[in-house]
Structures are given as structure tokens and as C-alpha cells.
Design a protein around this motif. Structure first.
Motif, PDB file in Angstrom:
ATOM      1  N   CYS A   1       4.037  -1.236 -22.052  1.00 33.90           N
ATOM      2  CA  CYS A   1       3.062  -1.897 -21.270  1.00 33.90           C
ATOM      3  C   CYS A   1       3.321  -1.638 -20.258  1.00 33.90           C
ATOM      4  O   CYS A   1       3.031  -1.274 -19.072  1.00 33.90           O
TER       5      CYS A   1
ATOM      6  N   ALA B   1       4.448   1.685 -18.616  1.00 35.74           N
ATOM      7  CA  ALA B   1       3.162   2.052 -18.336  1.00 35.74           C
ATOM      8  C   ALA B   1       2.395   2.267 -16.809  1.00 35.74           C
ATOM      9  O   ALA B   1       2.761   2.824 -15.849  1.00 35.74           O
TER      10      ALA B   1
ATOM     11  N   VAL C   1       4.661   3.422 -13.584  1.00 36.26           N
ATOM     12  CA  VAL C   1       4.195   4.764 -13.844  1.00 36.26           C
ATOM     13  C   VAL C   1       2.790   4.918 -12.633  1.00 36.26           C
ATOM     14  O   VAL C   1       2.007   5.119 -11.971  1.00 36.26           O
ATOM     15  N   LEU C   2       1.445   4.237 -13.353  1.00 32.13           N
ATOM     16  CA  LEU C   2       0.578   4.106 -12.770  1.00 32.13           C
ATOM     17  C   LEU C   2       0.132   3.450 -11.625  1.00 32.13           C
ATOM     18  O   LEU C   2      -0.211   3.590 -10.532  1.00 32.13           O
TER      19      LEU C   2
ATOM     20  N   LEU D   1       1.501   6.053  -9.404  1.00 35.25           N
ATOM     21  CA  LEU D   1       0.385   6.982  -8.643  1.00 35.25           C
ATOM     22  C   LEU D   1      -0.927   6.840  -8.355  1.00 35.25           C
ATOM     23  O   LEU D   1      -1.517   7.461  -7.361  1.00 35.25           O
ATOM     24  N   ASN D   2      -1.129   5.311  -8.543  1.00 42.42           N
ATOM     25  CA  ASN D   2      -2.660   5.281  -7.835  1.00 42.42           C
ATOM     26  C   ASN D   2      -2.103   4.937  -6.233  1.00 42.42           C
ATOM     27  O   ASN D   2      -3.230   4.858  -4.966  1.00 42.42           O
TER      28      ASN D   2
ATOM     29  N   VAL E   1      -0.033   6.876  -4.663  1.00 37.47           N
ATOM     30  CA  VAL E   1       0.098   8.130  -4.015  1.00 37.47           C
ATOM     31  C   VAL E   1      -1.427   8.600  -3.857  1.00 37.47           C
ATOM     32  O   VAL E   1      -1.821   9.092  -3.151  1.00 37.47           O
ATOM     33  N   THR E   2      -2.122   8.210  -5.332  1.00 37.88           N
ATOM     34  CA  THR E   2      -3.728   9.158  -5.456  1.00 37.88           C
ATOM     35  C   THR E   2      -4.774   8.362  -3.988  1.00 37.88           C
ATOM     36  O   THR E   2      -5.760   8.902  -4.274  1.00 37.88           O
TER      37      THR E   2
ATOM     38  N   LYS F   1      -6.263   9.403  -0.710  1.00 32.49           N
ATOM     39  CA  LYS F   1      -6.699  10.878  -1.069  1.00 32.49           C
ATOM     40  C   LYS F   1      -8.682  10.281  -1.780  1.00 32.49           C
ATOM     41  O   LYS F   1      -8.698  10.936  -0.759  1.00 32.49           O
ATOM     42  N   ILE F   2      -8.098   8.999  -2.984  1.00 30.76           N
ATOM     43  CA  ILE F   2      -9.906   8.850  -3.662  1.00 30.76           C
ATOM     44  C   ILE F   2     -10.484   8.709  -2.417  1.00 30.76           C
ATOM     45  O   ILE F   2     -11.717   8.821  -2.813  1.00 30.76           O
TER      46      ILE F   2
ATOM     47  N   TYR G   1     -11.628  11.202   0.054  1.00 32.11           N
ATOM     48  CA  TYR G   1     -12.929  11.880  -0.778  1.00 32.11           C
ATOM     49  C   TYR G   1     -14.453  10.542  -0.384  1.00 32.11           C
ATOM     50  O   TYR G   1     -15.540  10.995  -0.672  1.00 32.11           O
TER      51      TYR G   1
ATOM     52  N   VAL H   1      -1.332   2.651 -26.136  1.00 33.12           N
ATOM     53  CA  VAL H   1      -0.843   2.489 -24.501  1.00 33.12           C
ATOM     54  C   VAL H   1      -0.505   3.576 -23.933  1.00 33.12           C
ATOM     55  O   VAL H   1      -0.566   4.167 -22.767  1.00 33.12           O
TER      56      VAL H   1
ATOM     57  N   SER I   1      -2.705   5.250 -20.649  1.00 30.06           N
ATOM     58  CA  SER I   1      -1.354   5.952 -19.709  1.00 30.06           C
ATOM     59  C   SER I   1      -1.999   7.537 -19.019  1.00 30.06           C
ATOM     60  O   SER I   1      -2.274   7.429 -17.748  1.00 30.06           O
TER      61      SER I   1
ATOM     62  N   MET J   1      -6.776   9.890 -12.126  1.00 38.67           N
ATOM     63  CA  MET J   1      -6.749   9.502 -10.854  1.00 38.67           C
ATOM     64  C   MET J   1      -5.954  11.259 -10.105  1.00 38.67           C
ATOM     65  O   MET J   1      -6.104  10.829  -8.881  1.00 38.67           O
TER      66      MET J   1
ATOM     67  N   ALA K   1      -8.611  12.685  -7.086  1.00 41.67           N
ATOM     68  CA  ALA K   1      -7.942  12.769  -5.953  1.00 41.67           C
ATOM     69  C   ALA K   1      -7.867  14.287  -5.762  1.00 41.67           C
ATOM     70  O   ALA K   1      -8.022  14.265  -4.444  1.00 41.67           O
ATOM     71  N   TYR K   2      -7.658  15.252  -6.831  1.00 44.24           N
ATOM     72  CA  TYR K   2      -6.756  16.889  -6.525  1.00 44.24           C
ATOM     73  C   TYR K   2      -8.230  17.589  -7.177  1.00 44.24           C
ATOM     74  O   TYR K   2      -8.166  18.856  -6.231  1.00 44.24           O
TER      75      TYR K   2
END
Lengths: 182, 218
Positions: free
Chosen positions: A16, A19, A22-23, A26-27, A29-30, A33-34, A37, B74, B78, B85, B89-90
Motif C-alpha cells: 500500500c 502504491a 508512486v501515485l 504521478l499526481n 506530474v499530471t 496538466k489536468i 485542461y 491494491v 494502482s 491520471m 492529463a495527456y
């Protein structure tokens, strides 16, 4: 036994945690952009429903159905309002923007965000779907809030997606009443 | 080598997840109203299936048996969130088109089914090949069902928008006189029944042929 329980808990917690890290990465980074948009989508929707008029300063309303409003003007004279409306459809929240003249008559409307079923409720995003509401909001032509108030062709077009239609029409009708009360 | 090829190809025809194993029926019936949704959903499932199979195969000796299902969920959730995401975004147009079906990949039976039935017991390479084969098989099945339903039910074939082209191909005759029931739930079940009957007939025909060949050999 205790060793097994601790090992199980540690493995599950570690998976957990990895995960989540990592999320979160990524959040980071994105997300810009989101956000960009989503903001762009609202701006283009506002421009689309402004009918070529000047859009004024945003005012928060926070009432049921009406989230915010923008005054519309042309030649220095107030001509109407754009309302940011929220309602509930089949798949969740519906967010739309709609422009009204000073008498609460719908001039244009556009669905900005929804979670409706592709091929069914999502048809409300299509060009022409909102045409049935344009020009309504008067005492003789109220905003249609049920299929019986629509023409046969329009009624057939919303068939199978009645909950989406009801969500949109109720928000537009409430928006019309809100503008009349200003 | 032939074993690896077998793992890759079995999901496409012989053990097709939709027509033979009958897994992932909810998204199959729900998203196949347009071809573009079917391709998008298939691509999304392929991505999640591939990476979840790889990670579950890698972690199979670490994950305690009693919590394997929560651990799989999980890992799968993920990858679905990563996909969401990245699409938002892309590739926002695809994100909008898939709507609620994108997060629903988490509960797609194919992904959890392959994790439990295959990745949990096999090596990384075979698990990856199994995921690719199953993913392609699922995408092809969804695209076939969507093409038939959309062509008959709406008289169109909707693909991705490219430049000025709106991505819609009009099907003569059915564009003016569509069979509306095909785009509704009843049409999906009806078509699924006919396709399942066809695949059952095809499987039993092959089995009879093989048995006959065996008899001649003997």
C-alpha cells in the motif's frame, strides 16, 4: 502465529505504501496538466454560451443548482447572465454552464462535465442536444422538465436517457427562476 | 519457445476471455455501444492486465496467501489510477469517452481472474505473454460486438477523431433505418447469445474433427 500476522500486516502495508508513493509522484506530474485542461474546458464553454457578449467578473452563488454567475454585457449595457449549474444525472454529478437573458430565457447551454453512460446519457454532450432548451423560460414556453413537454422528435432523442434529461432540465429551470429573482 | 507462443495466442481464440471463458461481461455489454469505446476499453484493460500480471508474478512469493486478494486489488487499482491520471492529463478525449468505465477496470473479472489463475502460479515472461494474449482477445471481442451493435443499431462506426475528420463512418441503409434495440441492453444480450452459440458450435466442430483424426490414426 504472531510472527505470521506481523509479516502479513507488514507486506500489505508495504504494498500500500509503495502504491501511495508512486501515485503521489504521478499526481504531482499530471495534476497541473489536468487543472489546465479543466480550466480551459470551462473557459471555452463560457465563450461558447456567451453568444458573442462580454463576460464580466465571476460571482460565487453557492445555492442548490447554481454554483456561480457571470454578468453578460454588450455595448456597456447588461444583457443577461451565465450561470454555472450543478445537478445529478445517472452516473453522478452534472456540471453545466448556461446563459440567460435578463428575463430568465435560456440563450445557450453546454454540459461541461458528467459521468454519464457512453452512448446513452453522454449524448447530452452532443451538439444540438441543448437546442430544445433555447428560447424557453417564459410563462408561455417554460423550460421543459418532463418528456411530455417536448416535441415527438426531441422526446425520442432523450429516450433511454431520461435521468440525464431530468437532471439537466431541472438545473436549467432553476437557473431561469434564479435569474428572474435577481 | 512454442510454450511461450502458446501462452500468447491462447487468449486470442482458444481461451478468449469474452466468448470462451465468459469473463468481464459487465463492461462487454456496457461499453460496446460504439467501436471507439470498445477499443479504448480494450487498450486500458490490456495495459492494466499486463502490468498487474507482471507485478503479481514478481510478488507471488512475497505475498502471504491469506491476503493475496487485497494485495492484488491494491496493485490493480494502482495501475488503473495511473491509467486514469495519464489519460486525463495527456489524452483527455479518450478519458472523456471512457468516462465511468475507466475506473471500473478495477473490478474487471479478467484482471483479477488472470492474477489468481495464472500470474500467481507462473513466471514473469509467461504472465506477461498471457496478459498480452488475453488483452488482445478481449479487445478484439469488444470491437467485434461494438461494430455489429453500432452498425445495426445506429448505422455508424465511430472511430477516433483524426484532424478534421470526426471519425464517424456511416453505414448505408442502417444509417436511415437503424435497428435501435441493438444499442440497448436487450440487443447486447441478444447478440452475445448468438456469438456465444457460434463460438460453441465452432469449438465442438473442431473437437469432433480432432476426435475423427485421432480415430483414423488409431
Amino acid at each position: 502465529m504472531l510472527k505470521y500476522i506481523v509479516k502479513t500486516a507488514v507486506v500489505l502495508a508495504a504494498i500500500c505504501a509503495v502504491a501511495a508513493v508512486v501515485l503521489a509522484g504521478l499526481n504531482e506530474v499530471t495534476d497541473p496538466k489536468i487543472q489546465e485542461y479543466e480550466a480551459q474546458k470551462v473557459i471555452s464553454a463560457l465563450e461558447e454560451v456567451s453568444c458573442g457578449m462580454q463576460i464580466g467578473e465571476k460571482k460565487d452563488v453557492n445555492q442548490s443548482y447554481v454554483a456561480y454567475m457571470y454578468p453578460l454585457s454588450s455595448g456597456g449595457k447588461d444583457q443577461g447572465y451565465i450561470l454555472g449549474l450543478t445537478s445529478t444525472g445517472y452516473g453522478g454529478e452534472l456540471t453545466l454552464v448556461a446563459s440567460y437573458d435578463l428575463n430568465g430565457v435560456v440563450m445557450a447551454a453546454k454540459l461541461v462535465a458528467d459521468e454519464e453512460t457512453p452512448g446513452v446519457g453522454k449524448k447530452a454532450e452532443n451538439e444540438g442536444y441543448m437546442d430544445k432548451f433555447v428560447g424557453t423560460g417564459t410563462s408561455t414556453a417554460p423550460v421543459p422538465t418532463s418528456k411530455s413537454m417536448l416535441s415527438d422528435a426531441d422526446s425520442a432523442a432523450v429516450s433511454g436517457a431520461s435521468i440525464t434529461f431530468t437532471g439537466i432540465s431541472k438545473a436549467l429551470a432553476y437557473g431561469s427562476d434564479f435569474v428572474k429573482s435577481l | 519457445m512454442s510454450q511461450h507462443i502458446k501462452e500468447l495466442t491462447k487468449g486470442i481464440f482458444k481461451e478468449n476471455p469474452t466468448f470462451i471463458i465468459m469473463l468481464g461481461m459487465c463492461p462487454t455489454l456496457a461499453v460496446t455501444t460504439q467501436v471507439v469505446n470498445a477499443i479504448g476499453m480494450g487498450g486500458g484493460v490490456l495495459f492494466v492486465l499486463l502490468f498487474s500480471n507482471i507485478f503479481i508474478s514478481l510478488l507471488k512469493n512475497v505475498i502471504p496467501n491469506s491476503v493475496r486478494i487485497p494485495c492484488y486489488v491494491v496493485v490493480i487499482a494502482s495501475f488503473v489510477t495511473i491509467l486514469q491520471m495519464v489519460f486525463h492529463a495527456y489524452i483527455p478525449s479518450l478519458y472523456e469517452a471512457l468516462g465511468v468505465y475507466l475506473p471500473l477496470i478495477v473490478v474487471n473479472c479478467i484482471i483479477l481472474g488472470r492474477a489468481e489463475a495464472f500470474a500467481n502460479k507462473n513466471g514473469v515472461l509467461d504472465s506477461a505473454l498471457d496478459a498480452i494474449g488475453m488483452g488482445i482477445g478481449f479487445t478484439l471481442a469488444l470491437t467485434l460486438i461494438a461494430a455489429i451493435r453500432e452498425a445495426f443499431g445506429a448505422g455508424t462506426i465511430t472511430l477516433f477523431r483524426i484532424g478534421g475528420w470526426d471519425g464517424v463512418i456511416k453505414v448505408p441503409f442502417f444509417y436511415n433505418w437503424p435497428i435501435r434495440v441493438m444499442t440497448l441492453a436487450a440487443g447486447a444480450l441478444l447478440l452475445m447469445g448468438y456469438l456465444k452459440a457460434f463460438f460453441n458450435w465452432n469449438t465442438s466442430r473442431k473437437a469432433r474433427k480432432a476426435a475423427k483424426a485421432e480415430e483414423v490414426k488409431a
